[in-house]
Scaffold this motif. Structure first.
Motif: not given
Length: 255
Positions: A84-113
């Motif tokens: 992001l610091s080096k060139r043009k992008f048009y959005a930050v994505g895709e980002i968010g939370i997915d609890l369908y595949w793996d609920k155990t990573t919720l804490t770090i998913q939240k942090e990353a989001f």
């Protein structure tokens, strides 16, 4: 008629055999704006190559997909910040939370989001949100981060009418794709109660093919089936839907 696909993984391995033909099929069908979300650093090179080959049509995002938030997520987030610091992008994505595949990573998913929302604000970019079985968790974070400079797209929206209004209240457009054509997709039951100014079109290719291609590989040309379904739901010509949703995409991505 200009059609905008606001979410398509054109670099996916699913297109390795016929990528150029697939993209040209879409262009021939009037799809001339492709917004391409990131997954993780392993796809960055392929995304840049795609942009080089189709520079007139392809617009890239940077981000770490929630299902790829693993043990090395801090390194991956550093990569997102660096590109992001080096060139043009048009959005930050895709980002968010997915609890369908793996609920155990919720804490770090939240942090990353949260971290990537802050990056989007820093670089004055929209966010493109992935939400699967995580509306409450997503809304909780959007509530803590809400501000005039937080805006974007709720990709592949599959929630209720109430959740749609809630997403819109957080400055989000609703990304509508193949699910709207499914018999059990549910959003077709209320979508026409949402003003078109809040909606953008997407495919999420190669995933979530619309009827009559459901179960097969999706591609950006199939967005015309989504367009036709919205035309039916709103009782408005496809040309008008395409014009409004493309303008909405311009309002979000600033291009």
């Amino acid at each position: 008629m200009i059609i905008t696909d606001t979410h398509t993984h054109l670099y996916s391995e699913a297109f390795n055999e016929d990528r150029h033909e697939m993209i040209h099929r879409a262009i021939d069908n009037g799809v001339t704006r492709f917004f391409v979300p990131a997954i993780d650093s392993t796809y960055t090179k392929a995304m840049f190559q795609l942009e080089k080959e189709f520079s007139e049509y392809v617009f890239l995002m940077a981000g770490l997909h929630p299902t790829h938030v693993k043990e090395n997520y801090k390194e991956e987030l550093k990569h997102v910040d660096e590109v992001l610091s080096k060139r043009k992008f048009y959005a930050v994505g895709e980002i968010g939370i997915d609890l369908y595949w793996d609920k155990t990573t919720l804490t770090i998913q939240k942090e990353a989001f949260k971290y990537q929302i802050k990056l989007a604000k820093h670089y004055k970019l929209p966010v493109v949100i992935h939400c699967r079985e995580a509306f409450d968790e997503i809304f909780e974070i959007l509530e803590t981060e809400k501000s005039d400079d937080l805006y974007g797209i709720f990709h592949c929206f599959t929630g209720t009418l109430e959740q749609a209004h809630q997403a819109i209240a957080y400055n989000m457009k609703l990304g509508i794709g193949g699910v709207v054509t499914f018999k059990n997709g549910k959003i077709d039951k209320f979508l026409n109660q949402i003003d078109l100014k809040h909606i953008v079109l997407e495919t999420d290719a190669p995933y979530l093919s619309p009827v009559p291609y459901r179960g097969k590989r999706n591609e950006s040309a199939y967005i015309t089936k989504v367009l036709e379904k919205l035309s039916e739901l709103y009782n408005i010509p496809t040309e008008v839907i395409a014009k409004i949703t493309t303008q909405n995409s311009k309002d979000i991505f600033k291009i």
